[in-house]
Design a protein around this motif. Structure first.
Motif, PDB file in Angstrom:
ATOM      1  N   PHE A 151     -12.380 -11.849 -22.508  1.00 12.01           N
ATOM      2  CA  PHE A 151     -11.188 -11.029 -22.750  1.00 12.01           C
ATOM      3  C   PHE A 151     -10.980 -10.053 -21.610  1.00 12.01           C
ATOM      4  N   ILE A 152      -9.778 -10.082 -21.054  1.00  8.69           N
ATOM      5  CA  ILE A 152      -9.457  -9.088 -20.028  1.00  8.69           C
ATOM      6  C   ILE A 152      -8.276  -8.285 -20.559  1.00  8.69           C
ATOM      7  N   LEU A 153      -8.553  -7.058 -20.958  1.00  6.73           N
ATOM      8  CA  LEU A 153      -7.527  -6.201 -21.540  1.00  6.73           C
ATOM      9  C   LEU A 153      -7.036  -5.226 -20.477  1.00  6.73           C
ATOM     10  N   ALA A 154      -5.741  -4.982 -20.465  1.00  9.84           N
ATOM     11  CA  ALA A 154      -5.204  -4.028 -19.497  1.00  9.84           C
ATOM     12  C   ALA A 154      -4.352  -3.010 -20.228  1.00  9.84           C
ATOM     13  N   THR A 155      -4.417  -1.770 -19.777  1.00 10.76           N
ATOM     14  CA  THR A 155      -3.600  -0.740 -20.430  1.00 10.76           C
ATOM     15  C   THR A 155      -3.208   0.369 -19.465  1.00 10.76           C
ATOM     16  N   THR A 156      -2.041   0.942 -19.726  1.00  8.56           N
ATOM     17  CA  THR A 156      -1.616   2.118 -18.975  1.00  8.56           C
ATOM     18  C   THR A 156      -1.954   3.374 -19.792  1.00  8.56           C
ATOM     19  N   ASP A 157      -2.385   3.183 -21.026  1.00  8.48           N
ATOM     20  CA  ASP A 157      -2.557   4.318 -21.928  1.00  8.48           C
ATOM     21  C   ASP A 157      -3.878   4.245 -22.695  1.00  8.48           C
ATOM     22  N   PRO A 158      -4.990   4.530 -22.002  1.00  3.35           N
ATOM     23  CA  PRO A 158      -6.315   4.330 -22.599  1.00  3.35           C
ATOM     24  C   PRO A 158      -6.578   5.195 -23.831  1.00  3.35           C
ATOM     25  N   GLN A 159      -5.840   6.326 -23.956  1.00  2.00           N
ATOM     26  CA  GLN A 159      -6.054   7.204 -25.123  1.00  2.00           C
ATOM     27  C   GLN A 159      -5.822   6.450 -26.418  1.00  2.00           C
ATOM     28  N   LYS A 160      -4.955   5.454 -26.339  1.00  2.00           N
ATOM     29  CA  LYS A 160      -4.573   4.762 -27.569  1.00  2.00           C
ATOM     30  C   LYS A 160      -5.499   3.591 -27.905  1.00  2.00           C
ATOM     31  N   ILE A 161      -6.511   3.388 -27.084  1.00  2.00           N
ATOM     32  CA  ILE A 161      -7.443   2.285 -27.375  1.00  2.00           C
ATOM     33  C   ILE A 161      -8.576   2.832 -28.237  1.00  2.00           C
ATOM     34  N   PRO A 162      -8.784   2.245 -29.419  1.00  2.00           N
ATOM     35  CA  PRO A 162      -9.882   2.740 -30.261  1.00  2.00           C
ATOM     36  C   PRO A 162     -11.219   2.602 -29.530  1.00  2.00           C
ATOM     37  N   ALA A 163     -12.061   3.604 -29.738  1.00  2.00           N
ATOM     38  CA  ALA A 163     -13.371   3.598 -29.066  1.00  2.00           C
ATOM     39  C   ALA A 163     -14.170   2.364 -29.445  1.00  2.00           C
ATOM     40  N   THR A 164     -13.934   1.880 -30.669  1.00  2.00           N
ATOM     41  CA  THR A 164     -14.666   0.691 -31.120  1.00  2.00           C
ATOM     42  C   THR A 164     -14.350  -0.509 -30.231  1.00  2.00           C
ATOM     43  N   VAL A 165     -13.147  -0.534 -29.676  1.00  2.00           N
ATOM     44  CA  VAL A 165     -12.775  -1.634 -28.771  1.00  2.00           C
ATOM     45  C   VAL A 165     -13.290  -1.351 -27.364  1.00  2.00           C
ATOM     46  N   SER A 166     -12.977  -0.131 -26.847  1.00  2.47           N
ATOM     47  CA  SER A 166     -13.319   0.132 -25.444  1.00  2.47           C
ATOM     48  C   SER A 166     -14.832   0.129 -25.214  1.00  2.47           C
ATOM     49  N   SER A 167     -15.588   0.518 -26.262  1.00  2.00           N
ATOM     50  CA  SER A 167     -17.048   0.568 -26.075  1.00  2.00           C
ATOM     51  C   SER A 167     -17.638  -0.834 -25.907  1.00  2.00           C
ATOM     52  N   ARG A 168     -16.871  -1.849 -26.277  1.00  2.00           N
ATOM     53  CA  ARG A 168     -17.376  -3.218 -26.128  1.00  2.00           C
ATOM     54  C   ARG A 168     -16.916  -3.854 -24.826  1.00  2.00           C
ATOM     55  N   CYS A 169     -16.229  -3.067 -24.008  1.00  2.00           N
ATOM     56  CA  CYS A 169     -15.671  -3.641 -22.782  1.00  2.00           C
ATOM     57  C   CYS A 169     -16.343  -3.049 -21.545  1.00  2.00           C
ATOM     58  N   GLN A 170     -16.376  -3.847 -20.509  1.00  6.12           N
ATOM     59  CA  GLN A 170     -16.716  -3.330 -19.185  1.00  6.12           C
ATOM     60  C   GLN A 170     -15.434  -2.672 -18.660  1.00  6.12           C
ATOM     61  N   ILE A 171     -15.498  -1.376 -18.413  1.00 10.71           N
ATOM     62  CA  ILE A 171     -14.265  -0.675 -18.042  1.00 10.71           C
ATOM     63  C   ILE A 171     -14.077  -0.669 -16.529  1.00 10.71           C
ATOM     64  N   ILE A 172     -12.882  -1.032 -16.096  1.00 15.71           N
ATOM     65  CA  ILE A 172     -12.575  -0.983 -14.669  1.00 15.71           C
ATOM     66  C   ILE A 172     -11.377  -0.042 -14.471  1.00 15.71           C
ATOM     67  N   PRO A 173     -11.647   1.155 -13.953  1.00 10.10           N
ATOM     68  CA  PRO A 173     -10.544   2.110 -13.792  1.00 10.10           C
ATOM     69  C   PRO A 173      -9.737   1.849 -12.525  1.00 10.10           C
ATOM     70  N   PHE A 174      -8.422   1.934 -12.653  1.00 17.71           N
ATOM     71  CA  PHE A 174      -7.515   1.824 -11.508  1.00 17.71           C
ATOM     72  C   PHE A 174      -6.829   3.163 -11.343  1.00 17.71           C
ATOM     73  N   GLY A 175      -7.314   3.961 -10.438  1.00 19.46           N
ATOM     74  CA  GLY A 175      -6.616   5.220 -10.213  1.00 19.46           C
ATOM     75  C   GLY A 175      -5.361   4.925  -9.414  1.00 19.46           C
ATOM     76  N   LYS A 176      -4.628   5.982  -9.099  1.00 19.60           N
ATOM     77  CA  LYS A 176      -3.539   5.806  -8.154  1.00 19.60           C
ATOM     78  C   LYS A 176      -4.142   5.304  -6.852  1.00 19.60           C
ATOM     79  N   ALA A 177      -3.435   4.432  -6.185  1.00 17.60           N
ATOM     80  CA  ALA A 177      -3.977   3.869  -4.956  1.00 17.60           C
ATOM     81  C   ALA A 177      -4.136   4.951  -3.889  1.00 17.60           C
ATOM     82  N   GLU A 178      -5.270   4.928  -3.201  1.00 16.68           N
ATOM     83  CA  GLU A 178      -5.494   5.864  -2.093  1.00 16.68           C
ATOM     84  C   GLU A 178      -4.738   5.345  -0.868  1.00 16.68           C
ATOM     85  N   SER A 179      -4.486   6.260   0.065  1.00 16.91           N
ATOM     86  CA  SER A 179      -3.749   5.855   1.268  1.00 16.91           C
ATOM     87  C   SER A 179      -4.360   4.654   1.996  1.00 16.91           C
ATOM     88  N   PRO A 180      -5.688   4.642   2.231  1.00 17.23           N
ATOM     89  CA  PRO A 180      -6.243   3.481   2.951  1.00 17.23           C
ATOM     90  C   PRO A 180      -6.013   2.174   2.185  1.00 17.23           C
TER      91      PRO A 180
END
Ligand SMILES: [Zn+2]
Length: 447
Positions: A151-180
């Motif tokens: 399962f590859i889940l994507a979200t723009t709004d992580p606050q709305k993801i229940p902890a029970t779901v996110s705790s079972r996932c490998q989290i990959i954060p995408f911040g705003k892109a840096e200049s480089p």
């Protein structure tokens, strides 16, 4: 085809966000059957989540991976995934599939073995849009995923993801892109499109992309229709950046209560035949962004006046008149504040305000404070007359590391000013006048 789709990173090395690239590279170091079954990609729009989801899907299904384990990007499996037509890679947009039934169907489908590849992969975009029921169904699946399911889940709004779901996932954060990272993305395309563009122009695009790959690439695409060499000047002209600059200049003038300059900005706008309403709306959008970042009485006042001007636009025979009125009234009100902020030696650039919300870092200095001590006293009066009076016989002594030290010359003055309530009051006034959040300390000095 649009650049953003054409040049979507297809292989690992093309993922432009360095941090994400490194996280995905770590996945290559383990045998696939030891990798997590669920991933949660978190970040704003246009930062490359879907693209990365597909690269991860390829990583599982590629027929001819490189020695490193990275997907090739060209085999049958990789091409099918890139085209969104792979039978075992399901892309679901939760924004349009919120019903629990779909997730039930999904659960039933998941149980079946993959048709082509070894893995069955579910990419669920905007996963926060799932209904609570759907989340429960998803959670049950995540608790005991079939061995072939990823399962590859994507979200723009992580606050709305229940902890029970996110705790079972490998989290990959995408911040705003840096200049480089943005430059990495642009250069890849510039090379492929054989564009001639100078460094300054690339820098301008990056500056205006606000951390979004999508926006940066869109700008580049607009510029790609130019036949000649792309310079900073071409960028300004082609990309309405001039409009952004005009708006920001106007707001800077307004914040500094430079009435003459603000009015001249409006006149220039009108002389060029620009639409005042569009301009005003653009200003309000910009102010709202800052309002969300942090509020000052000043900002609230300005927004209120501009909204009022907007309301009056329709009934005004001269379109720019309500805006001009708002400018004059805003600049004339709180003149003391205007004078303080308006000192040319230290007037804050709009950019600076924008970055840290509305605060103006570094604006407050001992000289500045000494020069405007009277304004501080005047501002204190409505709060508390006796504090204002005590301050008159005290003086600022130092400004350092966010601490303003005030020197009082009588013990009872020091006592009065040292009260928490009083120090807070002074800090509030300093914040109002100088836009800077500080702590106040009071020492006893010798006269
Ligand atoms: Zn491949």
């Amino acid at each position: 085809m649009a650049f953003y789709r054409t040049y979507r990173p297809k292989v690992l090395e093309e993922i432009d966000n360095a941090q994400v690239r490194e996280t995905v590279e770590l996945l290559l170091t383990k045998p696939k059957d030891q990798l997590p079954h669920a991933y949660l990609l978190i970040g704003p729009k246009g930062t490359g989540k879907t693209t990365t989801a597909r690269v991860i899907a390829k990583l599982f299904n590629c027929e001819k991976p490189a020695k490193t384990g990275a997907p090739c990007g060209t085999c049958e499996q990789c091409s099918a995934i890139a085209g969104g037509v792979h039978l075992d890679v399901m892309e679901i947009d939760a924004a349009s599939n919120t019903g629990v039934d779909n997730i039930r169907e999904l659960r039933d489908a998941i149980a079946l073995a993959p048709a082509r590849g070894k893995w069955k992969i579910y990419i669920i975009d905007e996963v926060h849009m799932l209904s609570p029921g759907a989340f429960n169904a998803l959670l049950k699946t995540l608790e005991e995923p079939p061995l072939h399911a990823i399962f590859i889940l994507a979200t723009t709004d992580p606050q709305k993801i229940p902890a029970t779901v996110s705790s079972r996932c490998q989290i990959i954060p995408f911040g705003k892109a840096e200049s480089p990272d943005l430059i990495h993305a642009l250069e890849r395309i510039i090379k492929a499109e054989k564009m001639t563009i100078d460094e300054e122009a690339v820098r301008l695009i990056v500056q205006n992309a606000d951390g979004s790959f999508r926006d940066a690439v869109k700008m580049l695409e607009q510029l790609s229709f130019q036949k000649k060499k792309i310079t900073a000047e071409v960028v300004y002209k082609t990309l309405a950046i001039a409009e952004t600059k005009r708006r920001d200049d106007f707001l800077t003038h307004l914040f500094n209560r430079q009435m003459k300059e603000s009015l001249a900005d409006i006149q220039a706008l009108v002389a060029e035949g620009r639409d005042v309403k569009t301009f005003l709306v653009d200003c309000l959008w910009q102010l709202q962004k800052r309002f969300v970042a942090g509020q000052t009485a000043d900002l609230r006042e300005l927004i209120r006046r501009l909204i009022q001007a907007y309301g009056e636009l329709r009934s005004s025979p001269i379109p720019e008149l309500p805006l001009e009125l708002a400018v004059v009234e805003y600049c004339e009100q709180n003149k003391t504040i205007g004078q303080v902020i308006n000192s040319p030696s230290n007037s804050p650039s709009l950019e600076k305000r924008g970055q840290g919300g509305v605060t103006m870092e570094g604006l407050l200095s001992l000289d500045k404070l000494t020069e405007h001590w009277r304004d501080v006293i005047d501002e204190l009066k409505p709060f508390n007359h006796s504090v204002a009076a005590v301050c008159r016989s005290a003086r600022p002594k130092g400004v350092k590391d966010g601490i303003v030290t005030i020197e009082a010359f009588y013990p009872f003055h020091q006592e009065k000013l040292s009260e928490v309530k009083t120090r807070d009051m002074i800090a509030t006034v300093l914040k109002k006048l100088f836009g800077e959040k500080v702590k106040v300390e009071v020492v006893l000095g010798k006269k």
